[in-house]
Design a protein around this motif. Structure first.
Motif, mmCIF file in Angstrom:
data_model
loop_
_atom_site.group_PDB
_atom_site.id
_atom_site.type_symbol
_atom_site.label_atom_id
_atom_site.label_comp_id
_atom_site.label_asym_id
_atom_site.label_seq_id
_atom_site.Cartn_x
_atom_site.Cartn_y
_atom_site.Cartn_z
ATOM 1 N N GLU A 98 0.765 -1.276 0.121
ATOM 2 C CA GLU A 98 -0.071 -0.002 -0.123
ATOM 3 C C GLU A 98 0.966 1.418 0.087
ATOM 4 O O GLU A 98 0.471 2.581 -0.125
ATOM 5 N N ASP A 99 2.113 1.156 0.193
ATOM 6 C CA ASP A 99 2.944 2.313 0.095
ATOM 7 C C ASP A 99 2.822 2.830 -1.079
ATOM 8 O O ASP A 99 3.039 2.307 -2.283
ATOM 9 N N PRO A 100 2.630 4.424 -1.257
ATOM 10 C CA PRO A 100 2.383 5.029 -2.725
ATOM 11 C C PRO A 100 3.992 5.052 -3.360
ATOM 12 O O PRO A 100 3.814 5.219 -4.473
ATOM 13 N N TRP A 131 5.237 2.636 -4.532
ATOM 14 C CA TRP A 131 4.906 1.577 -5.705
ATOM 15 C C TRP A 131 4.334 2.221 -6.842
ATOM 16 O O TRP A 131 4.632 1.698 -8.021
ATOM 17 N N ALA A 132 3.693 3.328 -6.693
ATOM 18 C CA ALA A 132 3.201 4.186 -7.963
ATOM 19 C C ALA A 132 2.323 3.416 -8.903
ATOM 20 O O ALA A 132 2.591 3.315 -10.035
ATOM 21 N N GLY A 133 1.641 2.512 -8.326
ATOM 22 C CA GLY A 133 0.577 1.977 -8.930
ATOM 23 C C GLY A 133 1.052 0.492 -9.113
ATOM 24 O O GLY A 133 0.374 -0.460 -9.845
#
Length: 239
Positions: free
Chosen positions: A40-42, A44-46
């Protein structure tokens, strides 16, 4: 070599125990982040964990760059191996890709007529339409790249452009004055509205896929070619 904030260059080692491996293209060190951030960490950018990985970048002389970044493949030079993207570019150079081998009606040496359709096409060959392949090797690693034409944008020199993802169809007298139809794999324009001399420019976009060293990637490159065309008025004889 790395660049500082003022554009100067200075030497850095290829590997640093704290920072990781140096990537010359970004002038940064990259180290695999362990453990990897949660899904869920952003950062990862999707992307999902397992689809590439997160690396921590440190950029000597560039304090505002670096930080956490997602990479599908390890950064260039990571692990001390060759820069695979650079090898892919070398392979592309070996292919000697060209712009379109322009075919056009009316013929470049003749004169077309105002209001008469213009047909264009790209003569087929490995260097003008693909597919074509080449390889490059460094430090025992081979990268093979394959190039195919993705699209050709035709600029007719009068403000009209036409995009054709296919080679087009050579003009035949059987077509008469029928305008070219994309639905039939044909390429061209309805014609010029004014007398004059024009330059038709074809810009080819090549799509390149490369594999090697346990990785793969994609890049694009463009080539252009031109041909002149003369347009005159319809001459009426025998009135």
């Amino acid at each position: 070599m790395a660049r500082d904030g003022s554009g100067g260059q200075f030497e850095v080692p290829c590997h640093d125990e704290e920072s990781g491996w140096f990537d010359q293209s970004s002038s940064c060190y990259w180290r695999l982040l362990e453990p990897q951030p949660p899904a869920e960490d952003p950062v990862w950018a999707g992307h999902a964990p397992g689809d590439g990985a997160i690396y921590n970048g440190q950029c000597p002389g560039q304090p505002l760059n670096g930080g956490f970044r997602w990479w599908q493949n390890p950064p260039p030079g990571y692990g001390g191996g060759p820069n695979l993207e650079a090898l892919a570019q070398q392979a592309v150079t070996k292919m000697r890709l060209l712009g379109a081998d322009i075919g056009i009606a009316p013929n470049p040496g003749g004169t077309g007529t105002v209001g008469i359709p213009i047909w264009v096409w790209n003569g087929s060959s490995p260097q003008t339409t693909g597919p074509t392949s080449a390889s490059a090797t460094a430090l025992g690693v081979t990268v093979t790249a394959t190039a195919t034409v993705q699209n050709v944008v035709w600029n007719f020199g009068n403000g009209t452009t036409v995009s054709c993802p296919f080679p087009g169809v050579p003009y035949s007298p059987a077509f008469g004055l029928t305008p070219p139809s994309k639905a039939n794999g044909q390429c061209g324009t309805a014609g010029y509205s004014r007398v004059g001399e024009y330059t038709v420019t074809a810009t080819t976009t090549w799509a390149v896929h490369w594999v090697g060293g346990g990785q793969q990637g994609d890049l694009t490159t463009t080539r252009t070619s031109q041909v002149p065309v003369r347009i005159g008025e319809l001459q009426v004889v025998g009135q």
